[in-house]
Design an enzyme around this catalytic site. Sequence first.
Site, PDB file in Angstrom:
ATOM      1  N   ASP A  30      -1.187   6.607   6.252  1.00 33.25           N
ATOM      2  CA  ASP A  30      -2.340   5.785   5.872  1.00 33.25           C
ATOM      3  C   ASP A  30      -2.590   4.826   7.031  1.00 33.25           C
ATOM      4  O   ASP A  30      -1.807   3.923   7.281  1.00 33.25           O
ATOM      5  CB  ASP A  30      -1.993   5.016   4.585  1.00 33.25           C
ATOM      6  CG  ASP A  30      -3.072   4.011   4.187  1.00 33.25           C
ATOM      7  OD1 ASP A  30      -4.104   3.930   4.884  1.00 33.25           O
ATOM      8  OD2 ASP A  30      -2.880   3.310   3.176  1.00 33.25           O
ATOM      9  N   LYS A  52     -12.839  -1.122   7.177  1.00 33.64           N
ATOM     10  CA  LYS A  52     -12.138  -2.098   8.017  1.00 33.64           C
ATOM     11  C   LYS A  52     -12.574  -1.914   9.471  1.00 33.64           C
ATOM     12  O   LYS A  52     -13.176  -2.793  10.056  1.00 33.64           O
ATOM     13  CB  LYS A  52     -10.631  -1.964   7.869  1.00 33.64           C
ATOM     14  CG  LYS A  52     -10.180  -2.376   6.474  1.00 33.64           C
ATOM     15  CD  LYS A  52      -8.916  -1.726   6.049  1.00 33.64           C
ATOM     16  CE  LYS A  52      -8.689  -1.831   4.569  1.00 33.64           C
ATOM     17  NZ  LYS A  52      -8.708  -3.184   4.032  1.00 33.64           N
ATOM     18  N   TRP A  80       0.827  -1.218   0.000  1.00 28.07           N
ATOM     19  CA  TRP A  80       0.000   0.000   0.000  1.00 28.07           C
ATOM     20  C   TRP A  80       0.854   1.258   0.000  1.00 28.07           C
ATOM     21  O   TRP A  80       0.562   2.222  -0.717  1.00 28.07           O
ATOM     22  CB  TRP A  80      -0.984  -0.001   1.168  1.00 28.07           C
ATOM     23  CG  TRP A  80      -2.016  -1.071   1.020  1.00 28.07           C
ATOM     24  CD1 TRP A  80      -2.226  -2.131   1.857  1.00 28.07           C
ATOM     25  CD2 TRP A  80      -2.965  -1.237  -0.056  1.00 28.07           C
ATOM     26  NE1 TRP A  80      -3.237  -2.930   1.372  1.00 28.07           N
ATOM     27  CE2 TRP A  80      -3.704  -2.407   0.209  1.00 28.07           C
ATOM     28  CE3 TRP A  80      -3.246  -0.511  -1.214  1.00 28.07           C
ATOM     29  CZ2 TRP A  80      -4.714  -2.864  -0.646  1.00 28.07           C
ATOM     30  CZ3 TRP A  80      -4.253  -0.971  -2.068  1.00 28.07           C
ATOM     31  CH2 TRP A  80      -4.973  -2.122  -1.774  1.00 28.07           C
TER      32      TRP A  80
HETATM   33  N1  PMP Z   1      -4.358   1.287   2.407  1.00 29.86           N
HETATM   34  C1  PMP Z   1      -4.476   0.192   3.177  1.00 29.86           C
HETATM   35  C2  PMP Z   1      -3.591   0.056   4.378  1.00 29.86           C
HETATM   36  C3  PMP Z   1      -5.419  -0.788   2.850  1.00 29.86           C
HETATM   37  O1  PMP Z   1      -5.537  -1.879   3.598  1.00 29.86           O
HETATM   38  C4  PMP Z   1      -6.245  -0.595   1.717  1.00 29.86           C
HETATM   39  C5  PMP Z   1      -7.278  -1.574   1.332  1.00 29.86           C
HETATM   40  N2  PMP Z   1      -7.646  -2.501   1.489  1.00 29.86           N
HETATM   41  C6  PMP Z   1      -6.075   0.548   0.944  1.00 29.86           C
HETATM   42  C7  PMP Z   1      -5.122   1.463   1.323  1.00 29.86           C
HETATM   43  C8  PMP Z   1      -6.939   0.799  -0.269  1.00 29.86           C
HETATM   44  O2  PMP Z   1      -8.216   1.112   0.167  1.00 29.86           O
HETATM   45  P1  PMP Z   1      -9.404   1.489  -0.831  1.00 29.86           P
HETATM   46  O3  PMP Z   1      -9.844   0.212  -1.453  1.00 29.86           O
HETATM   47  O4  PMP Z   1     -10.444   2.105   0.076  1.00 29.86           O
HETATM   48  O5  PMP Z   1      -8.876   2.452  -1.815  1.00 29.86           O
END
Ligand code: PMP
Length: 362
Positions: A172, A196, A104
Amino acid sequence: MSSERSINFSAGPAIIPESVLQKASKEMLNWNNTGMSLMELSHRSGPFKELIAKIEQDLIDLLKIPETHKVLFLQGGAHFMFSGVPLNLMGENGKGDYILTGNWSTRAMNEAKKYGKVNVVCKPDEFNKIPPKEEWNLSTDASYVYYCDNETVKGVEFPDIPDVGDVPLVCDMSSNFLSRPFDVSKFGCVYACAQKNFGMAGLTIAIVRKDLIGKQLPYTPMMLDFELQAKANSMFNTPSTYAIYIAGLIFDWLKEQGGLEEIAKINLKKCKLIYDAIDNSNGFYKSPVEIKSRSRMNIPFVCKNKEWESEWLEGAAKLKLVSLKGHRSVGGFRASIYNAMSYEGCEKLVNYMIDFMKTKEK
Ligand code: PMP
């Protein structure tokens, strides 16, 4: 918990407290005596404005957010913020420092490259640990330092907020937001998508230091412009009203649990239970992550024979232990144990892990 409900270990969208779902279902047709569902209510109406103000205040109380910071209710998921961060914060220097600890943070960095320069502060060969600070290469002229507090896929979490001096820290926190208290004042910007730990997809909350608002690049899209969103109190366009409402119910639930201090204690007990089961299995189960960087929210693990994986997952599903398959890029298993996963749910998982091991070790 009602018997028809699965014990859901999904990494997201993820488990939601049952009492929250019941309340939402009870209020589905007539929210707060308005004679309509919350979904049907205008975001410009008095009752909705009151609701969003209450929800914002509850978040401020839960996290003790100081006056220096502004809460924004945004959309577009965490991905939107991968662009939103550089567009709003790269400023004149046009440079962001990125600490890479998983896929990520890497994805966020790749997006930032479109808008300016990036510097990789560190990048372990395998994403299975947080490299020690002595190995970091921080720039002297970055506009911000970016990191992901909990990498959801490989289950790597920072034990503490990194110290990066005076440069604004951007984080994030999508998969561990509200799982424990943290000092908001240490951040220039911290954000998380909702699906989450606080509800359903469609909402992203960003908490931004007010003095950093207003530095957006000239071509920043309206929807990603922190200044515009802050001035409009997150009502620049139609916000994700139902997702905001669900987040509000979850904030109420968190307060009923005793707030973030109490939730943090339960979360520690839950992950210890599972990590102990892995570590005490004599190598039958293994965690690929260095001990001090292990996530409290997402626990990836493998069992000693890869060929047993589908049997393991099928056996788990028979006990309603579901969504335990590891991320497609990693394989094995992953137990995501967000706030709404009970200690009892984790116990059921551990009992199953031990029973399965016994059948194979006979
Ligand atoms: N950052 C993290 C730490 C994640 O776990 C996730 C998704 N699962 C994301 C970003 C991306 O999230 P989104 O699908 O809401 O764009």
